[in-house]
Design a protein around this motif. Structure first.
Motif, short mmCIF file in Angstrom:
data_model
loop_
_atom_site.label_atom_id
_atom_site.label_comp_id
_atom_site.label_asym_id
_atom_site.label_seq_id
_atom_site.Cartn_x
_atom_site.Cartn_y
_atom_site.Cartn_z
N THR A 189 -3.92 -2.79 -0.16
CA THR A 189 -4.37 -2.15 -1.39
C THR A 189 -4.85 -3.19 -2.38
OG1 THR A 189 -2.16 -2.23 -2.40
CG2 THR A 189 -2.69 -0.28 -1.09
N GLY A 190 -5.54 -2.74 -3.38
CA GLY A 190 -6.01 -3.62 -4.45
C GLY A 190 -7.37 -4.20 -4.20
N SER A 191 -7.94 -4.78 -5.24
CA SER A 191 -9.27 -5.36 -5.12
C SER A 191 -9.26 -6.45 -4.06
CB SER A 191 -9.76 -5.85 -6.47
OG SER A 191 -9.43 -7.16 -6.71
N GLY A 192 -10.35 -6.51 -3.30
CA GLY A 192 -10.46 -7.47 -2.21
C GLY A 192 -9.93 -6.94 -0.88
N SER A 193 -9.27 -5.78 -0.89
CA SER A 193 -8.78 -5.16 0.35
C SER A 193 -9.80 -4.14 0.83
CB SER A 193 -7.43 -4.47 0.10
OG SER A 193 -7.63 -3.29 -0.68
N LYS A 194 -9.55 -3.57 2.00
CA LYS A 194 -10.43 -2.52 2.51
C LYS A 194 -10.42 -1.30 1.59
CE LYS A 194 -10.16 -3.82 7.33
NZ LYS A 194 -9.72 -3.47 8.67
N LEU A 195 -9.26 -0.99 1.02
CA LEU A 195 -9.17 0.15 0.10
C LEU A 195 -9.89 -0.16 -1.20
CD1 LEU A 195 -8.03 2.97 -0.39
CD2 LEU A 195 -5.93 1.90 -1.22
N GLY A 196 -9.78 -1.39 -1.68
CA GLY A 196 -10.51 -1.82 -2.86
C GLY A 196 -9.85 -1.52 -4.19
N SER A 197 -8.77 -0.77 -4.21
CA SER A 197 -8.07 -0.45 -5.46
C SER A 197 -6.70 0.11 -5.14
CB SER A 197 -8.89 0.55 -6.30
OG SER A 197 -8.95 1.79 -5.61
N GLY A 198 -6.01 0.60 -6.15
CA GLY A 198 -4.76 1.30 -5.96
C GLY A 198 -3.52 0.44 -5.81
N ASN A 199 -3.65 -0.86 -5.99
CA ASN A 199 -2.51 -1.75 -5.82
C ASN A 199 -1.39 -1.42 -6.80
OD1 ASN A 199 -1.08 -3.95 -4.83
ND2 ASN A 199 -2.00 -5.34 -6.30
N ASP A 200 -1.75 -1.21 -8.07
CA ASP A 200 -0.72 -0.91 -9.07
C ASP A 200 -0.06 0.43 -8.79
OD1 ASP A 200 -3.11 0.39 -9.72
OD2 ASP A 200 -3.13 -0.30 -11.80
N ILE A 201 -0.84 1.45 -8.46
CA ILE A 201 -0.29 2.78 -8.20
C ILE A 201 0.61 2.75 -6.98
CG2 ILE A 201 -0.91 5.16 -7.57
CD1 ILE A 201 -3.54 4.61 -9.20
N ASN A 202 0.16 2.11 -5.92
CA ASN A 202 0.96 2.02 -4.70
C ASN A 202 2.31 1.36 -4.98
OD1 ASN A 202 1.75 0.00 -2.33
ND2 ASN A 202 0.83 1.82 -1.39
N THR A 203 2.29 0.30 -5.76
CA THR A 203 3.53 -0.42 -6.06
C THR A 203 4.47 0.44 -6.90
OG1 THR A 203 2.30 -2.50 -5.96
CG2 THR A 203 4.47 -2.56 -7.03
N LEU A 204 3.94 1.14 -7.87
CA LEU A 204 4.78 2.01 -8.71
C LEU A 204 5.37 3.16 -7.91
CD1 LEU A 204 2.49 2.02 -11.85
CD2 LEU A 204 4.75 0.96 -11.67
N VAL A 205 4.59 3.75 -7.01
CA VAL A 205 5.11 4.83 -6.17
C VAL A 205 6.25 4.32 -5.31
CG1 VAL A 205 4.53 6.31 -4.19
CG2 VAL A 205 3.00 6.21 -6.17
N ARG A 206 6.08 3.15 -4.74
CA ARG A 206 7.12 2.57 -3.88
C ARG A 206 8.36 2.20 -4.69
NH1 ARG A 206 4.28 -2.16 -2.23
NH2 ARG A 206 6.15 -2.80 -1.13
N CYS A 207 8.20 1.90 -5.96
CA CYS A 207 9.31 1.45 -6.81
C CYS A 207 10.07 2.64 -7.42
CB CYS A 207 8.77 0.56 -7.93
SG CYS A 207 10.01 -0.47 -8.71
N SER A 208 9.44 3.78 -7.51
CA SER A 208 10.05 4.95 -8.20
C SER A 208 11.08 5.64 -7.36
CB SER A 208 8.97 5.94 -8.59
OG SER A 208 8.13 5.36 -9.55
#
Length: 193
Positions: free
Chosen positions: A174-193
């Motif tokens: 996830t995140g910029s520079g990955s195949k997905l290109g975004s969502g790094n912050d959201i993915n991390t928050l979901v995993r942390c919640s």
């Protein structure tokens, strides 16, 4: 006192970095705090600019390199070098206020929390108001809560070391520079919640 590490990741931003580095140099830091700037494989003058900046502040700023492209890879490299109890993040195009680290430390001291997000305001009023957070009041999120989209952004968030270790860091897919290109912050928050 609780120590804090601020991690900033960058790639090929030599032209735009000076104002951000100036803001970082004005941050008020407690003993044991550190700033880690991760160069994510820059091919422009960014590495030289960062080394000169860190050389002017050797007691508090460290530059590390992560040649594998991607924000999550860079953030994970920063985590490997972080010594803080609190792990904070901002972007290379942000200009945090001098009390940014103090406010983060205060929030973690007030309550047993695993993560937080902060305000993200437009510096240039002509920029598009995207990924900003203008809310001036605090929003409490009980454990296992849904984190509304846009409430917390990677440009201003922080985690306890314990929470980040439990997550195993950021997901490199996830995140910029990955195949997905975004969502790094959201993915991390979901995993942390």
């Amino acid at each position: 006192m609780t120590t804090l590490t601020l991690i900033v990741c960058t790639r090929n931003r030599a032209t735009y970095l000076p104002p951000a580095l100036d803001a970082l140099s004005r941050l008020r830091m407690a003993s044991g705090d550190q700033i880690i700037i991760v160069d994510n494989g820059s091919t422009d003058a960014t590495p030289a600019l960062l080394e000169a900046f860190a050389g002017a502040h050797p007691e508090r700023i460290r530059v590390v390199a992560e040649p594998r492209r991607g924000l999550a890879n860079a953030q994970n490299m920063g985590l490997r070098h972080a010594r803080g109890d609190i792990l904070a993040f901002t972007d290379d195009d942000c200009y945090p206020e001098p009390d940014y680290l103090e406010r983060i430390r205060e929030c973690f001291a007030e309550a047993p929390i695993d993560y937080l997000g902060g305000r993200v305001l437009l510096y240039d009023p002509d920029d598009a108001p995207i990924t900003i957070q203008t809310r001036a009041s605090r929003v409490e999120l009980p454990p296992c809560s849904f984190v509304p989209f846009g409430l917390i952004h990677g440009a201003a968030f922080a985690f306890s070391r314990r929470a980040m270790q439990a997550l195993g860091g950021f997901d490199p897919d996830t995140g910029s520079g990955s195949k997905l290109g975004s969502g790094n912050d959201i993915n991390t928050l979901v995993r942390c919640s």
